[in-house]
Design an enzyme around this catalytic site. Structure first.
Site, PDB file in Angstrom:
ATOM      1  N   HIS A 151      25.869 -25.363 -39.903  1.00  0.00           N
ATOM      2  CA  HIS A 151      27.216 -25.552 -39.359  1.00  0.00           C
ATOM      3  C   HIS A 151      27.656 -24.290 -38.637  1.00  0.00           C
ATOM      4  CE1 HIS A 151      31.367 -26.884 -38.980  1.00  0.00           C
ATOM      5  NE2 HIS A 151      31.715 -25.660 -39.345  1.00  0.00           N
TER       6      HIS A 151
ATOM      7  N   ASP B  30      40.014 -34.970 -45.441  1.00  0.00           N
ATOM      8  CA  ASP B  30      39.983 -33.840 -44.512  1.00  0.00           C
ATOM      9  C   ASP B  30      40.549 -34.228 -43.159  1.00  0.00           C
ATOM     10  OD1 ASP B  30      39.124 -31.188 -43.488  1.00  0.00           O
ATOM     11  OD2 ASP B  30      37.776 -32.431 -42.275  1.00  0.00           O
TER      12      ASP B  30
ATOM     13  N   ARG C 202      47.765 -30.307 -40.694  1.00  0.00           N
ATOM     14  CA  ARG C 202      47.775 -28.847 -40.566  1.00  0.00           C
ATOM     15  C   ARG C 202      47.930 -28.421 -39.115  1.00  0.00           C
ATOM     16  NH1 ARG C 202      42.238 -27.510 -42.533  1.00  0.00           N
ATOM     17  NH2 ARG C 202      42.773 -25.410 -41.858  1.00  0.00           N
TER      18      ARG C 202
ATOM     19  N   SER D  95      37.871 -27.522 -45.727  1.00  0.00           N
ATOM     20  CA  SER D  95      37.672 -28.489 -44.649  1.00  0.00           C
ATOM     21  C   SER D  95      36.209 -28.518 -44.216  1.00  0.00           C
ATOM     22  CB  SER D  95      38.572 -28.141 -43.467  1.00  0.00           C
ATOM     23  OG  SER D  95      38.313 -28.983 -42.360  1.00  0.00           O
TER      24      SER D  95
ATOM     25  N   LYS E  13      32.874 -31.487 -45.819  1.00  0.00           N
ATOM     26  CA  LYS E  13      32.020 -32.305 -44.938  1.00  0.00           C
ATOM     27  C   LYS E  13      30.550 -31.969 -45.136  1.00  0.00           C
ATOM     28  CE  LYS E  13      34.294 -31.262 -41.066  1.00  0.00           C
ATOM     29  NZ  LYS E  13      35.611 -30.714 -41.395  1.00  0.00           N
TER      30      LYS E  13
END
Length: 434
Positions: free
Chosen positions: A82, A161, A168, A183, A187
């Site tokens: 990621h 999320d 947010r 967050s 995932k």
């Protein structure tokens, strides 16, 4: 339990319990808790912060708020990657084939871009015919057959999320380390891999501009991953200037292909080999990341990574001929050259300005509902440290439907030219979790 008690407790600096956090996440996901109460709790968390226990429990509750991916049917140690986002960051398109070519199973879910950061799914969809959605059984079978599959995130993965992030985004509660970490990691954990490599960006084009902030985020995410039983490593990397030279969907895929052909820019090549090396190590093929990087380089130089990309594209319905014929990609109808107004050395390139310029071309989204121009973007001809003469081309802007004048202004503004040459920024600043 009731939300007012939770809001007051956190407002006054108290720590929320596991049950209280799950009550909030489950209730908000199911629509039983209104936005105004959720926003109030988020603001209390923003100012009062969360401890490590709360952060992990928030992540875990979000992870299980919807479907999770079961990868036990995939052979080997599955490794996910990621990036926290950036400008010109096409590393997944390079790293995933390299790692897969070295025997690491890659079963990855990726997202779309929003704002000035591009999404891997958008880039893949620039390949004619490429499918980013498939049935779960086909997804797992593909990983077992060829070692790699990348699909878009479904609406059923971490729905909490999605709801919380949207809230947010409009309530000024984005920049909180616990909320950011939960967050991202919810995932990644829901995606089911055995190990996770995080590329945490810092610099002008990154969400966390300061290196210390990026390191703090990396540490929290590594702790969450380890607490969930996942090997987790975070590389803190530079995003003060765009990564590589191409920014935009088709343009970045072309650059990724060029990199796998051994002709990529030095920075994107170096970072891709570093990240692939970490993935290969976490996947158990070697004992050290240095050994992993050697295997990744061998896969690059032998063409194994390029061949894996070719198989990957073909298996997901894409036209594999794009690897040899770039004219098959969407082509822009307009282009403009940005010329240097003075001579000297490139002292820096504002990554955020280039990202905004790419958004102006139509390559990026302002809202999630926006269509994008897959052909649009920017190609840099000079990078930090390069010498430039007055009138020489700094960059080319491509578009078919965007605001070219705005894009040109941003690109011209992004280049800092000085008479003295300064050093290039360090690309990999720190690796956490090894």
């Amino acid at each position: 339990m009731n939300m007012n008690d939770l809001i007051v407790k956190k407002r006054d600096g108290g720590a929320l319990s596991k049950d209280e956090i799950r009550y909030f996440i489950n209730g908000y996901t199911e629509g039983e808790i209104p936005d105004y109460q959720a926003a109030a709790l988020l603001m209390a968390i923003f100012f009062r912060k969360m401890d490590k226990f709360e952060t992990f429990e928030l992540t875990d509750a979000m992870r299980y708020s919807g479907d999770t991916i079961d990868l036990t049917g995939v052979r080997g140690i599955k490794v996910d990657k990621h990036s926290t986002g950036g400008v010109g960051d096409k590393t997944t398109l390079i790293v995933a084939p390299l790692a897969a070519a070295c025997g690491i199973p890659i079963a990855k879910m990726s997202g779309r871009g929003l704002g000035f950061t591009g999404g891997t799914v958008d880039k893949l969809e620039a390949i004619p015919g490429f499918r980013t959605a498939m049935e779960p059984e086909d997804f797992l079978q593909q990983v077992n057959d060829i070692g790699i599959a990348v699909i878009g995130q479904t609406a059923h993965i971490t729905p909490a999320d999605k709801k919380l992030y949207a809230l947010r985004d409009v309530t000024g509660t984005v920049e909180n380390l616990s909320l950011i970490a939960s967050s991202i990691m919810s995932k990644k954990l829901a995606a089911g891999s055995d190990a996770i490599v995080l590329d945490v960006k810092c610099g002008r084009g990154a969400f966390m501009e300061e290196q210390a902030e990026a390191e703090a985020l990396g540490e929290i995410m590594c702790e969450i991953g380890r607490a969930a039983g996942k090997k987790t490593v975070a590389a803190i990397t530079d995003m003060s200037q765009p990564l590589g030279k191409a920014v935009g969907n088709s343009l970045e895929v072309i650059e990724a292909i060029e990199t796998l052909k051994g002709r990529g820019p030095s920075d994107i090549t170096a970072l891709s080999l570093c990240l692939a090396g970490i993935m290969i190590c976490l996947g158990g093929r070697v004992k050290t990341t240095a050994e992993g990087e050697i295997l990744a380089r061998q896969a690059l130089e032998s063409g194994a990574g390029l061949n894996k990309l070719r198989s990957f594209i073909a298996r997901q319905g894409g036209d594999e001929r794009v690897i040899d014929d770039y004219e098959l990609f969407p082509q822009s109808s307009l282009r403009r050259e940005i010329l240097a107004r003075e001579g000297g050395f490139i002292n820096g390139i504002d990554a955020r300005a280039i990202g905004l310029a790419s958004q102006h071309t139509g390559a990026g989204r302002r809202t999630k509902e926006d269509d994008i121009d897959l052909s649009a973007g920017i190609v840099l001809h000079k990078k930090t440290g390069d010498k430039v003469s007055k009138g020489e081309c700094l960059a080319t802007v491509f578009s078919s439907q965007g605001r070219l004048a705005d894009a040109e202004k941003e690109v011209a503004r992004a280049f800092d030219i000085s008479k003295e040459k300064k050093g290039e920024p360090k690309l990999v600043k720190k690796v956490l979790g090894l």
